[in-house]
Scaffold this active site. Sequence first.
Site, PDB file in Angstrom:
ATOM      1  N   TYR A 146      45.735  43.710  70.614  1.00 41.77           N
ATOM      2  CA  TYR A 146      45.927  43.915  69.185  1.00 41.77           C
ATOM      3  C   TYR A 146      45.170  45.129  68.667  1.00 41.77           C
ATOM      4  CZ  TYR A 146      48.307  39.519  68.069  1.00 41.77           C
ATOM      5  OH  TYR A 146      49.209  38.500  67.957  1.00 41.77           O
ATOM      6  N   LYS A 195      44.757  35.898  83.068  1.00 43.25           N
ATOM      7  CA  LYS A 195      45.774  36.315  84.045  1.00 43.25           C
ATOM      8  C   LYS A 195      45.039  37.119  85.111  1.00 43.25           C
ATOM      9  CE  LYS A 195      50.079  36.671  85.432  1.00 43.25           C
ATOM     10  NZ  LYS A 195      50.843  35.489  85.916  1.00 43.25           N
ATOM     11  N   ASP A 227      50.279  31.642  82.422  1.00 42.35           N
ATOM     12  CA  ASP A 227      51.646  31.118  82.598  1.00 42.35           C
ATOM     13  C   ASP A 227      51.607  29.627  82.921  1.00 42.35           C
ATOM     14  OD1 ASP A 227      50.440  31.884  84.977  1.00 42.35           O
ATOM     15  OD2 ASP A 227      52.224  32.764  85.874  1.00 42.35           O
ATOM     16  N   ASP A 251      47.527  33.922  70.664  1.00 42.86           N
ATOM     17  CA  ASP A 251      48.591  33.970  69.657  1.00 42.86           C
ATOM     18  C   ASP A 251      49.793  33.173  70.148  1.00 42.86           C
ATOM     19  OD1 ASP A 251      50.030  34.843  67.346  1.00 42.86           O
ATOM     20  OD2 ASP A 251      51.062  36.300  68.622  1.00 42.86           O
ATOM     21  N   ASP A 255      51.076  29.002  69.060  1.00 45.49           N
ATOM     22  CA  ASP A 255      52.383  28.623  68.505  1.00 45.49           C
ATOM     23  C   ASP A 255      53.000  27.493  69.336  1.00 45.49           C
ATOM     24  OD1 ASP A 255      52.294  30.574  66.490  1.00 45.49           O
ATOM     25  OD2 ASP A 255      54.419  31.072  66.751  1.00 45.49           O
TER      26      ASP A 255
HETATM   27  C1  IPM Z   1      48.872  34.681  63.729  1.00 44.35           C
HETATM   28  C2  IPM Z   1      49.981  35.621  63.359  1.00 44.35           C
HETATM   29  C3  IPM Z   1      49.430  37.036  63.292  1.00 44.35           C
HETATM   30  C4  IPM Z   1      48.877  37.371  64.665  1.00 44.35           C
HETATM   31  C5  IPM Z   1      50.447  38.102  62.833  1.00 44.35           C
HETATM   32  C6  IPM Z   1      50.986  37.788  61.456  1.00 44.35           C
HETATM   33  C7  IPM Z   1      49.892  39.490  62.881  1.00 44.35           C
HETATM   34  O1  IPM Z   1      51.026  35.515  64.280  1.00 44.35           O
HETATM   35  O2  IPM Z   1      47.884  34.609  62.969  1.00 44.35           O
HETATM   36  O3  IPM Z   1      48.984  34.021  64.764  1.00 44.35           O
HETATM   37  O4  IPM Z   1      49.632  37.748  65.566  1.00 44.35           O
HETATM   38  O5  IPM Z   1      47.668  37.246  64.846  1.00 44.35           O
HETATM   39 MG    MG Z   2      50.802  33.980  65.722  1.00 42.78          MG
END
Ligand code: IPM
Ligand code: MG
Length: 360
Positions: A146, A195, A227, A251, A255
């Site tokens: 990032y 990784k 993975d 990240d 999710d």
């Molecule tokens: C998160 C989001 C952010 C990230 C985006 C909006 C930049 O996906 O907080 O997980 O990737 O960190």
């Molecule tokens: Mg995210």
Amino acid sequence: MEKNIAVIKGDGIGPEIVTEAMKVLDKVAEKFGHKFNYEQLLMGGCSIDANGVPLTDETIARCKASDAVLMGSIGGNTTTSPWYKLPANLRPEAGLLGLRKALGLFANLRPCVLYKQLSEACPLKKEIADKGFDMLIMRELTGGLYFGERKTEEVNGVMTAIDTLKYDENEIRRIAKKAFDVAMQRKKKVTSVDKANVLDSSRLWRKVVEEVAKEYPEVTLEHMLVDNSAMQLVKDPAQFDVMVTENMFGDILSDEASMITGSIGMLASASMNETSFGLYEPSGGSAPDIAGQNKANPIATILSAAMMLRYSFKMDKEADAVENAVNSVLENGFRTGDIMSEGMKLVSCSEMGDKIAEFV
Ligand code: IPM
Ligand code: MG
């Protein structure tokens, strides 16, 4: 106690979900005799519209001057919103990344719990869901891909893009320490995700995490490739306690972890620096498709506010009250659309906020 909270409602569903979290905080203030002062600030798309940039020095300064930051979500539809015609450094997400960096928020804590009341909403097989899980993803937030150097250029007539994944040992050490510290308060197990079979940055990561582990003899450390971790999360999520990992892996895995809790609308997060200062936001995005419809699930934001009470304000009783209220509301069958199942009562975003405030 009196606390000054910087509030960034942001874009999409952000304003709706933050309004509900403030409703719950106001109830906490009333019940426990505190005073919360809110200062609303712009960041993300709304700041682009007002100021031409996603993050201003003023917003950074006001956040720094506050006791904690409560945030909704930022960004819009990446194919249709005019914000995404702008150069990358002027888009909404650049504001969030800039704010994380400016406030030194290197540790992102994302607790993922499967509420037993929501096992119906969990997409995993019943025998896995029935075991439940309670884990915390400790995501490094100000390094890695990032924040590494990036560019897009023509090399020998061919368009070429480069992103750099860089970590130094100090960045790894401080996030590893945070992970072991929270593991000590939990089930005393750390899974470090990397990784290391391919990446140099992961090999250094593993080495430094092992050094840090020596200071925590009570905590069990295991290493897992990213993975395989993605696979284990859906196969046997109950095996995890604290998972520590670099920015991009965190990240993606968070999710995935949120989905198995039933909905990303359930996942709170805290982004902390070395002190008790933090920025609290739901892990989900701005969901532009349902924005303004009073349909969003405010629970992740409300649970993020509970994390603010616990970590930044040291108000454990108050945080417990919020978390218990969320539990009771689910127990009583109230559901927003994303976690709805048969026989439950469908409520709007603001009704969910009302109910949780009522139960505080
Ligand atoms: C998160 C989001 C952010 C990230 C985006 C909006 C930049 O996906 O907080 O997980 O990737 O960190
Ligand atoms: Mg995210």
